[in-house]
Design an enzyme around this catalytic site. Sequence first.
Site, PDB file in Angstrom:
ATOM      1  N   PHE A  11      -7.398  13.445  -0.202  1.00  0.00           N
ATOM      2  CA  PHE A  11      -8.697  12.784  -0.084  1.00  0.00           C
ATOM      3  C   PHE A  11      -9.485  13.341   1.092  1.00  0.00           C
ATOM      4  CE2 PHE A  11     -10.016   9.599  -2.929  1.00  0.00           C
ATOM      5  CZ  PHE A  11     -11.071   8.908  -2.369  1.00  0.00           C
ATOM      6  N   ALA A  42      -4.174   8.052  -3.344  1.00  0.00           N
ATOM      7  CA  ALA A  42      -2.905   7.397  -2.996  1.00  0.00           C
ATOM      8  C   ALA A  42      -2.365   6.536  -4.133  1.00  0.00           C
ATOM      9  CB  ALA A  42      -3.088   6.558  -1.735  1.00  0.00           C
ATOM     10  N   LEU A  43      -3.261   5.971  -4.933  1.00  0.00           N
ATOM     11  CA  LEU A  43      -2.773   5.125  -6.037  1.00  0.00           C
ATOM     12  C   LEU A  43      -2.015   5.921  -7.088  1.00  0.00           C
ATOM     13  CD1 LEU A  43      -5.640   2.541  -6.663  1.00  0.00           C
ATOM     14  CD2 LEU A  43      -3.446   2.205  -5.488  1.00  0.00           C
ATOM     15  N   GLU A  44      -2.234   7.226  -7.134  1.00  0.00           N
ATOM     16  CA  GLU A  44      -1.523   8.077  -8.104  1.00  0.00           C
ATOM     17  C   GLU A  44      -0.184   8.582  -7.584  1.00  0.00           C
ATOM     18  OE1 GLU A  44      -5.100   8.510  -7.739  1.00  0.00           O
ATOM     19  OE2 GLU A  44      -5.003   7.089  -9.397  1.00  0.00           O
ATOM     20  N   VAL A  67      -5.740   6.825   3.910  1.00  0.00           N
ATOM     21  CA  VAL A  67      -6.600   5.763   3.384  1.00  0.00           C
ATOM     22  C   VAL A  67      -7.395   5.217   4.564  1.00  0.00           C
ATOM     23  CG1 VAL A  67      -6.703   3.652   2.024  1.00  0.00           C
ATOM     24  CG2 VAL A  67      -4.782   5.223   1.728  1.00  0.00           C
ATOM     25  N   ILE A  68      -8.699   5.440   4.542  1.00  0.00           N
ATOM     26  CA  ILE A  68      -9.558   4.987   5.630  1.00  0.00           C
ATOM     27  C   ILE A  68     -10.424   3.839   5.126  1.00  0.00           C
ATOM     28  CG2 ILE A  68     -11.398   5.597   7.256  1.00  0.00           C
ATOM     29  CD1 ILE A  68     -10.392   8.476   7.178  1.00  0.00           C
ATOM     30  N   GLU A  71     -16.149  -0.170   2.994  1.00  0.00           N
ATOM     31  CA  GLU A  71     -16.913  -1.427   3.056  1.00  0.00           C
ATOM     32  C   GLU A  71     -16.310  -2.538   2.208  1.00  0.00           C
ATOM     33  OE1 GLU A  71     -21.249   0.909   3.428  1.00  0.00           O
ATOM     34  OE2 GLU A  71     -20.711  -0.250   1.631  1.00  0.00           O
ATOM     35  N   HIS A  74     -11.385  -2.523  -1.550  1.00  0.00           N
ATOM     36  CA  HIS A  74     -10.613  -1.436  -2.149  1.00  0.00           C
ATOM     37  C   HIS A  74      -9.577  -0.860  -1.181  1.00  0.00           C
ATOM     38  CE1 HIS A  74     -10.419   2.477  -4.597  1.00  0.00           C
ATOM     39  NE2 HIS A  74      -9.804   1.513  -5.258  1.00  0.00           N
ATOM     40  N   ASN A  98       7.350   7.567   3.345  1.00  0.00           N
ATOM     41  CA  ASN A  98       5.955   7.213   3.128  1.00  0.00           C
ATOM     42  C   ASN A  98       5.087   7.703   4.283  1.00  0.00           C
ATOM     43  OD1 ASN A  98       3.475   6.127   2.645  1.00  0.00           O
ATOM     44  ND2 ASN A  98       4.218   4.085   2.121  1.00  0.00           N
TER      45      ASN A  98
END
Length: 140
Positions: A11, A42-44, A67-68, A71, A74, A98
């Site tokens: 990402f 990350a969800l994959e 993962v940042i 707003e 999510h 992880n």
Amino acid sequence: MANFLIVEARFYDHLNDMLVAGAKAAMEAEGHAVDVLTVPGALEIPGAISLAADSERYDGFVAIGVVIRGETYHFEIVAGESARGIMALTMDGIAIGNGIITVENEEQALERADPSKKDKGGEAAKAALALLDLQARFAR
Ligand SMILES: Nc1c(NC[C@H](O)[C@H](O)[C@H](O)CO)[nH]c(=O)[nH]c1=O
Ligand SMILES: CC(=O)[C@@H](O)COP(=O)(O)O
């Protein structure tokens, strides 16, 4: 020598480059082989690790991602569900470290991605190595 697969959610390229470098350095220092698989987010990662584990080509895995917080809610979903999926696979006996960093901002991410600082990629690789060692110990 063991065969490891790094499954990275690419990402943020500059952050992933550091995390992957840290993970690779940790595993190659122990004489292990490392491949890298890239997924969208990350969800994959848990699904990709599950598929790769079923192939029986790899002894262990390292999840790498960033993962940042934005707003919306999510962030909680991506951070929480990727971790939950990885934990479920680990509880099934798959050696996974992880290295998905879940942070508030870029500054926190840089501090944790940099191998010369908190080296969360290397830390995750060492966790996967530790689980693989446990598999060997309890298999006897
Ligand atoms: N916002 C971030 C994401 N979001 C994407 C998800 O992981 C997933 O790819 C999408 O919902 C489609 O299923 N992923 C990250 O790795 N990092 C983020 O900051
Ligand atoms: C962690 C995320 O999903 C985040 O990057 C998305 O940002 P937003 O919540 O502003 O849509």
